[in-house]
Design a protein around this motif. Sequence first.
Motif, PDB file in Angstrom:
ATOM      1  N   ARG A  89      77.914  49.990  45.631  1.00 38.35           N
ATOM      2  CA  ARG A  89      78.290  48.733  44.967  1.00 38.35           C
ATOM      3  C   ARG A  89      77.618  48.613  43.606  1.00 38.35           C
ATOM      4  O   ARG A  89      78.243  48.239  42.607  1.00 38.35           O
ATOM      5  N   LEU A  90      76.313  48.945  43.533  1.00 42.38           N
ATOM      6  CA  LEU A  90      75.606  48.879  42.255  1.00 42.38           C
ATOM      7  C   LEU A  90      76.165  49.878  41.249  1.00 42.38           C
ATOM      8  O   LEU A  90      76.320  49.576  40.063  1.00 42.38           O
ATOM      9  N   CYS A  92      79.229  51.057  41.134  1.00 45.41           N
ATOM     10  CA  CYS A  92      80.534  50.568  40.657  1.00 45.41           C
ATOM     11  C   CYS A  92      80.351  49.479  39.611  1.00 45.41           C
ATOM     12  O   CYS A  92      81.056  49.436  38.595  1.00 45.41           O
ATOM     13  N   LEU A  93      79.352  48.551  39.852  1.00 45.36           N
ATOM     14  CA  LEU A  93      79.107  47.497  38.863  1.00 45.36           C
ATOM     15  C   LEU A  93      78.645  48.074  37.528  1.00 45.36           C
ATOM     16  O   LEU A  93      79.113  47.663  36.457  1.00 45.36           O
ATOM     17  N   LEU A  94      77.715  49.048  37.587  1.00 43.58           N
ATOM     18  CA  LEU A  94      77.222  49.655  36.350  1.00 43.58           C
ATOM     19  C   LEU A  94      78.322  50.406  35.615  1.00 43.58           C
ATOM     20  O   LEU A  94      78.438  50.322  34.383  1.00 43.58           O
ATOM     21  N   ALA A  96      81.552  49.780  35.764  1.00 37.06           N
ATOM     22  CA  ALA A  96      82.484  48.795  35.202  1.00 37.06           C
ATOM     23  C   ALA A  96      81.913  48.174  33.931  1.00 37.06           C
ATOM     24  O   ALA A  96      82.619  47.997  32.925  1.00 37.06           O
ATOM     25  N   ARG A  97      80.595  47.850  33.971  1.00 36.03           N
ATOM     26  CA  ARG A  97      79.989  47.259  32.772  1.00 36.03           C
ATOM     27  C   ARG A  97      79.957  48.255  31.620  1.00 36.03           C
ATOM     28  O   ARG A  97      80.213  47.883  30.462  1.00 36.03           O
ATOM     29  N   PHE A 206      70.898  45.009  32.622  1.00 34.23           N
ATOM     30  CA  PHE A 206      71.503  45.523  33.857  1.00 34.23           C
ATOM     31  C   PHE A 206      70.492  46.354  34.651  1.00 34.23           C
ATOM     32  O   PHE A 206      70.412  46.246  35.895  1.00 34.23           O
ATOM     33  N   THR A 209      68.079  44.050  36.349  1.00 31.02           N
ATOM     34  CA  THR A 209      68.683  43.408  37.523  1.00 31.02           C
ATOM     35  C   THR A 209      68.774  44.387  38.700  1.00 31.02           C
ATOM     36  O   THR A 209      68.481  44.039  39.851  1.00 31.02           O
TER      37      THR A 209
END
Length: 392
Positions: A89-90, A92-94, A96-97, A206, A209
């Motif tokens: 999940r992390l 994928c978030l990174l 995407a950002r 990021f 976080t």
Amino acid sequence: MEAAQPEDLAQEARLTKRRQAELCRQQRVFNARDRLIGGDTAAWDVQVRDQKIREATEKARHESFGAAGPKRWSHHHCLPAAEMKQNDRLLCLLEARAGRDRRALCRAISEFQKNFQRPDTRREFDLSDPLALRKALPARQSDHDVRNTVSGMQKFLGEDLDFGERKKCQEEQSREWSLQQRREWEDARAEHKCAEDLYTQTRLQFDETAKQLQNLQSATQKAVCAAVKDFNRTQALESVERKKQEKKQEQEDNLAEISHLLRGDLLSENPRQAASSFGPHRVVPDLWKGMSQEQLEQIRLAQKQQVQEKLRLQEEERQRDLDWDRRRVQGARATLLLERQQQRQQRHLRRALDSSNLSLAQKQHLQRKSMNELYRNQPTEEYFAQFNTRSR
């Protein structure tokens, strides 16, 4: 009235089956959509339903595996499935950002090129301007036209009176172009540096976080491991204490049992110890010492009575079998006589039916012959209705 025969019924069944098949074929042939497209909608529906069933089964199987993974590791020192899901999940978030940042940077570069690096602002744009001929002036407007160059043969040596002013204007224009190009380059460099700083700041935020989330997850795992460790220690202490109590209780029970056996009726061979609490006719097997002679005599007498009763029942059963055999033979003889009588009646009815059918056939033949002689070449509705009624 004529009686229906088995041959007629079979022929009627065959005709009905052929008519049904013909109707089904007519529905397929006379349907323009099915005949031209040739689509088997029933088979397609079955395939679609099977595909949906397979997809639902695969989805349920995948969800069951995904749900069973974390539960299997819930009481261990680590959670591999949950950790892998959190890392994915992390990631994928990174990703995407980072993609959004790259797209924003590309849009900023495109806007800068569109606003500040247009082709018409370049110094050599006049060499490749597609509208140069429309913008161009005549070759000569006056004697003092600054565009009268030597190669244009509009002004010759000694006639260039505005050379100094023209050169000064050209130098001023070149200086202005250089300054403008430097300002544009510095502005673009500043904007690029600002975009890089913003991207770096966003990435650092990021990362911070993600680090906080990872620390929180590590602390949670440590707390869970500590709780599990304390629970296991408590369970081990309780298990040791329970085993001690069970061993102590077992020793006390063994001593009590030994004392009871020494003082009980088993070693003293008391005959009343085999009496059961369920009735006088029952005994306790592990305490029973055997039957007496009176009981054995009663058992032998009961066995002899049972043998005599069994012989009597066998004789009665044999007599019943003989009676049933006799009745079965009489019934078979009566059935045979009845079948023969029915066959004679059927032959008589068949002869009467044949004679009746023969007379009717002769009458129909005479009537058809008279009709054919009376009406010749007369088309009827049956003649017109026979067209386009079959599929062959």
